[in-house]
Design a protein around this motif. Structure first.
Motif, PDB file in Angstrom:
ATOM      1  N   ALA A  38      -9.756   3.401  -1.707  1.00 30.69           N
ATOM      2  CA  ALA A  38     -10.677   4.065  -0.785  1.00 30.69           C
ATOM      3  C   ALA A  38     -10.041   4.219   0.591  1.00 30.69           C
ATOM      4  N   GLU A  39      -9.309   3.207   1.023  1.00 31.77           N
ATOM      5  CA  GLU A  39      -8.618   3.276   2.307  1.00 31.77           C
ATOM      6  C   GLU A  39      -7.553   4.372   2.289  1.00 31.77           C
ATOM      7  N   LEU A  40      -6.808   4.452   1.188  1.00 30.71           N
ATOM      8  CA  LEU A  40      -5.787   5.486   1.069  1.00 30.71           C
ATOM      9  C   LEU A  40      -6.418   6.876   1.076  1.00 30.71           C
ATOM     10  N   GLU A  41      -7.529   7.034   0.357  1.00 34.41           N
ATOM     11  CA  GLU A  41      -8.206   8.327   0.312  1.00 34.41           C
ATOM     12  C   GLU A  41      -8.717   8.728   1.689  1.00 34.41           C
ATOM     13  N   ALA A  42      -9.272   7.760   2.434  1.00 36.47           N
ATOM     14  CA  ALA A  42      -9.760   8.050   3.785  1.00 36.47           C
ATOM     15  C   ALA A  42      -8.614   8.476   4.698  1.00 36.47           C
ATOM     16  N   ARG A  43      -7.483   7.807   4.573  1.00 39.88           N
ATOM     17  CA  ARG A  43      -6.319   8.166   5.393  1.00 39.88           C
ATOM     18  C   ARG A  43      -5.791   9.548   5.013  1.00 39.88           C
ATOM     19  N   GLN A  44      -5.847   9.882   3.729  1.00 33.46           N
ATOM     20  CA  GLN A  44      -5.391  11.204   3.298  1.00 33.46           C
ATOM     21  C   GLN A  44      -6.273  12.312   3.887  1.00 33.46           C
ATOM     22  N   VAL A  45      -7.589  12.062   3.922  1.00 31.50           N
ATOM     23  CA  VAL A  45      -8.506  13.025   4.536  1.00 31.50           C
ATOM     24  C   VAL A  45      -8.193  13.169   6.023  1.00 31.50           C
ATOM     25  N   GLN A  46      -7.976  12.037   6.676  1.00 34.16           N
ATOM     26  CA  GLN A  46      -7.636  12.061   8.101  1.00 34.16           C
ATOM     27  C   GLN A  46      -6.315  12.787   8.336  1.00 34.16           C
ATOM     28  N   HIS A  47      -5.329  12.513   7.496  1.00 31.17           N
ATOM     29  CA  HIS A  47      -4.027  13.164   7.611  1.00 31.17           C
ATOM     30  C   HIS A  47      -4.167  14.667   7.456  1.00 31.17           C
ATOM     31  N   SER A  48      -4.933  15.113   6.470  1.00 32.15           N
ATOM     32  CA  SER A  48      -5.128  16.539   6.234  1.00 32.15           C
ATOM     33  C   SER A  48      -5.802  17.202   7.437  1.00 32.15           C
ATOM     34  N   ASP A  55       2.797  10.478   8.581  1.00 25.44           N
ATOM     35  CA  ASP A  55       3.509  10.404   7.308  1.00 25.44           C
ATOM     36  C   ASP A  55       3.996   8.983   7.041  1.00 25.44           C
ATOM     37  N   ALA A  56       4.499   8.322   8.087  1.00 26.62           N
ATOM     38  CA  ALA A  56       4.985   6.945   7.921  1.00 26.62           C
ATOM     39  C   ALA A  56       3.835   6.024   7.522  1.00 26.62           C
ATOM     40  N   LEU A  57       2.676   6.234   8.144  1.00 32.23           N
ATOM     41  CA  LEU A  57       1.511   5.421   7.800  1.00 32.23           C
ATOM     42  C   LEU A  57       1.092   5.660   6.355  1.00 32.23           C
ATOM     43  N   MET A  58       1.063   6.931   5.942  1.00 31.51           N
ATOM     44  CA  MET A  58       0.683   7.257   4.577  1.00 31.51           C
ATOM     45  C   MET A  58       1.665   6.659   3.576  1.00 31.51           C
ATOM     46  N   ASN A  59       2.956   6.723   3.902  1.00 30.81           N
ATOM     47  CA  ASN A  59       3.969   6.155   3.001  1.00 30.81           C
ATOM     48  C   ASN A  59       3.806   4.644   2.882  1.00 30.81           C
ATOM     49  N   ASP A  60       3.481   3.991   4.017  1.00 32.75           N
ATOM     50  CA  ASP A  60       3.261   2.543   3.978  1.00 32.75           C
ATOM     51  C   ASP A  60       2.076   2.204   3.083  1.00 32.75           C
ATOM     52  N   LEU A  61       0.982   2.965   3.246  1.00 30.85           N
ATOM     53  CA  LEU A  61      -0.202   2.710   2.429  1.00 30.85           C
ATOM     54  C   LEU A  61       0.072   3.001   0.960  1.00 30.85           C
ATOM     55  N   SER A  62       0.785   4.109   0.705  1.00 27.28           N
ATOM     56  CA  SER A  62       1.063   4.488  -0.684  1.00 27.28           C
ATOM     57  C   SER A  62       1.950   3.458  -1.379  1.00 27.28           C
ATOM     58  N   SER A  63       2.865   2.852  -0.633  1.00 28.49           N
ATOM     59  CA  SER A  63       3.742   1.847  -1.233  1.00 28.49           C
ATOM     60  C   SER A  63       3.068   0.482  -1.294  1.00 28.49           C
ATOM     61  N   SER A  64       2.163   0.206  -0.347  1.00 31.60           N
ATOM     62  CA  SER A  64       1.508  -1.103  -0.343  1.00 31.60           C
ATOM     63  C   SER A  64       0.490  -1.225  -1.463  1.00 31.60           C
ATOM     64  N   LEU A  65      -0.120  -0.093  -1.860  1.00 33.76           N
ATOM     65  CA  LEU A  65      -1.128  -0.156  -2.925  1.00 33.76           C
ATOM     66  C   LEU A  65      -0.540  -0.684  -4.230  1.00 33.76           C
ATOM     67  N   PRO A  66       0.539  -0.077  -4.782  1.00 29.42           N
ATOM     68  CA  PRO A  66       1.101  -0.658  -6.011  1.00 29.42           C
ATOM     69  C   PRO A  66       1.683  -2.047  -5.798  1.00 29.42           C
ATOM     70  N   ALA A  67       2.216  -2.316  -4.602  1.00 32.31           N
ATOM     71  CA  ALA A  67       2.778  -3.646  -4.341  1.00 32.31           C
ATOM     72  C   ALA A  67       1.674  -4.698  -4.363  1.00 32.31           C
ATOM     73  N   GLU A  68       0.545  -4.387  -3.727  1.00 25.42           N
ATOM     74  CA  GLU A  68      -0.583  -5.314  -3.718  1.00 25.42           C
ATOM     75  C   GLU A  68      -1.155  -5.477  -5.124  1.00 25.42           C
ATOM     76  N   ARG A  69      -1.238  -4.357  -5.847  1.00 22.35           N
ATOM     77  CA  ARG A  69      -1.743  -4.412  -7.221  1.00 22.35           C
ATOM     78  C   ARG A  69      -0.839  -5.306  -8.082  1.00 22.35           C
ATOM     79  N   ASN A  70       0.473  -5.126  -7.956  1.00 26.69           N
ATOM     80  CA  ASN A  70       1.406  -5.921  -8.761  1.00 26.69           C
ATOM     81  C   ASN A  70       1.333  -7.401  -8.393  1.00 26.69           C
TER      82      ASN A  70
END
Length: 405
Positions: free
Chosen positions: A184-194, A369-384
């Motif tokens: 949900a956080e990633l989706e909110a950031r994507q909306v904000q980024h767009s 973009d850097a923030l989005m990349n951090d979030l996108s990489s942290s999601l699978p890292a946190e999941r793992n």
């Protein structure tokens, strides 16, 4: 002392019975007619989800008239490529294909072993490692049905089983809740980024009106495909275009012997913008390397006149709302593919701000973009990390001292 330790001390002070699976369970020996099944209760190996994800509805029908039946409480295992870890605890009755094993607790053991506990045992990484160790075949390994039935399972008292299931269910629920929050956080950031992307790149009345040809040279790429090699200059193809940058993991190379011929018309330079003019229309990327590269076929190139436009802003402008609207308007439908008439692109109108404002916009969007990349990489890292923690505690909870016989 934990609640589980207390229960073990109370109900199994001398250890826990360990048995081979065939002593407490067997494969389903009942059958069901295919006509009685639909997409919700037919289970093929394709609609068992990998990594212990359960199942989804089938998208194809059974190809045999009679199938193995499964019942609520059966544990269904995908028997092709056991490393995919496909497993589901059945909540309804239905039928499954031959590549799915339905493991059913024996009638005389149902007071001693619960389906939920058996599911957790057979969905452990320890079991899947055992299953792969005994699998047959290289390209498409299959689990060994006899070996699976020889897997040793613990049978603690049902009071202990219930408590372990409760703990593991709670852990899974927390894991799912955290994952939902992160997504949900990633989706909110994507909306904000767009929103900011469109707001910053939408022309204002103060921006200068010019043409693409006034701020950049437009080059057409080659119209053939070179021989690819393992090393050599980069070959920048359409497939490597990704969100304004090149994904070099998707790029190939061409040999030094082809390079001079291939780049005769134009060789990409640091700061160029390359774009697709046939497939993946509207995609572009900024070349940020000062090293030899070759432009792929069906690719165009914009070389910025740096007194007129910041090179990074040119890439953003190409991906911005003004030029993307022009691309949609001017795309020509061909016999097999649509294409941008690259020969006319120099005359396309474009609005640009001052150079300092261009650089400010670039910096703001790069930060996003850097923030989005951090979030996108942290999601699978946190999941793992959560899954690793979960598997650790699952193994701990499913490990018992053997009873002395």
């Amino acid at each position: 002392m934990s609640r589980i330790d207390e229960l073990i001390s109370q109900f199994a002070p001398s250890g826990v019975r360990h048995v081979e699976l065939h002593q407490v369970a067997s494969y389903s020996d009942t059958r069901v007619d295919a006509k009685e099944l639909d997409k919700t209760n037919f289970v093929g190996v394709d609609n068992l989800l990998p990594d212990k994800g359960g199942k989804t509805d089938a998208n194809y029908e059974p190809n045999t008239d009679r199938l193995t039946a499964y019942a609520p409480g059966d544990v269904l295992l995908g028997n092709i490529r056991p490393y995919l870890k496909k497993v589901w605890l059945a909540t309804n009755a239905g039928g499954c294909s031959g590549d799915v094993l339905a493991i059913r607790i024996r009638e005389d053991e149902r007071r001693a072993l619960t389906p939920e506990f058996l599911y957790y045992v057979l969905s452990s990484d320890t079991f899947f490692a055992y299953n792969m160790q005994h699998a047959k075949g290289a390209k498409m390994p299959r689990g060994s049905k006899p070996a699976i039935l020889k897997y040793v399972v613990p049978i603690p008292p049902v009071e202990v089983q219930h408590e372990i299931v409760r703990v593991l269910d709670s852990f899974r629920a927390l894991e799912a809740e955290l994952e939902a929050e992160l997504e949900a956080e990633l989706e909110a950031r994507q909306v904000q980024h767009s929103y900011y992307w469109n707001a910053l790149l939408t022309p204002r009345t103060s921006w200068r009106r010019t043409t693409l040809g006034q701020i950049a040279e437009v080059f057409d790429g080659p119209h053939a495909t070179p021989r690819k090699t393992a090393t050599g200059p980069w070959y920048l193809s359409i497939s490597s275009l990704e969100n304004g940058r090149f994904n070099l993991a998707s790029s190939a190379h061409i040999g030094e012997d082809q390079y001079e011929t291939w780049v005769r018309r134009v060789a990409p330079r640091l700061g160029d913008t390359m774009f697709s003019y046939e497939t993946r229309l509207g995609q572009a990327a900024y070349w940020d390397r000062d090293e030899p590269a070759a432009l792929g076929r069906r690719m165009g190139l914009l070389r910025p006149k740096e007194s007129e436009v910041d090179p990074r802003f040119l890439t953003l402008a190409y991906l911005g709302p003004e030029l993307q609207s022009l691309i949609r308007t001017k795309t020509v439908s061909g016999g097999t593919v649509d294409r941008i008439p690259i020969a006319n692109m120099a005359s396309w109108p474009i609005s640009i701000p001052s150079i300092p404002e261009q650089r400010r916009i670039v910096n703001v969007l790069d930060s996003f973009d850097a923030l989005m990349n951090d979030l996108s990489s942290s999601l699978p890292a946190e999941r793992n990390a959560r899954r690793t923690q979960y598997e650790y505690y699952r193994d701990k909870l499913l490990t018992f001292e053997k009873a002395v016989v």
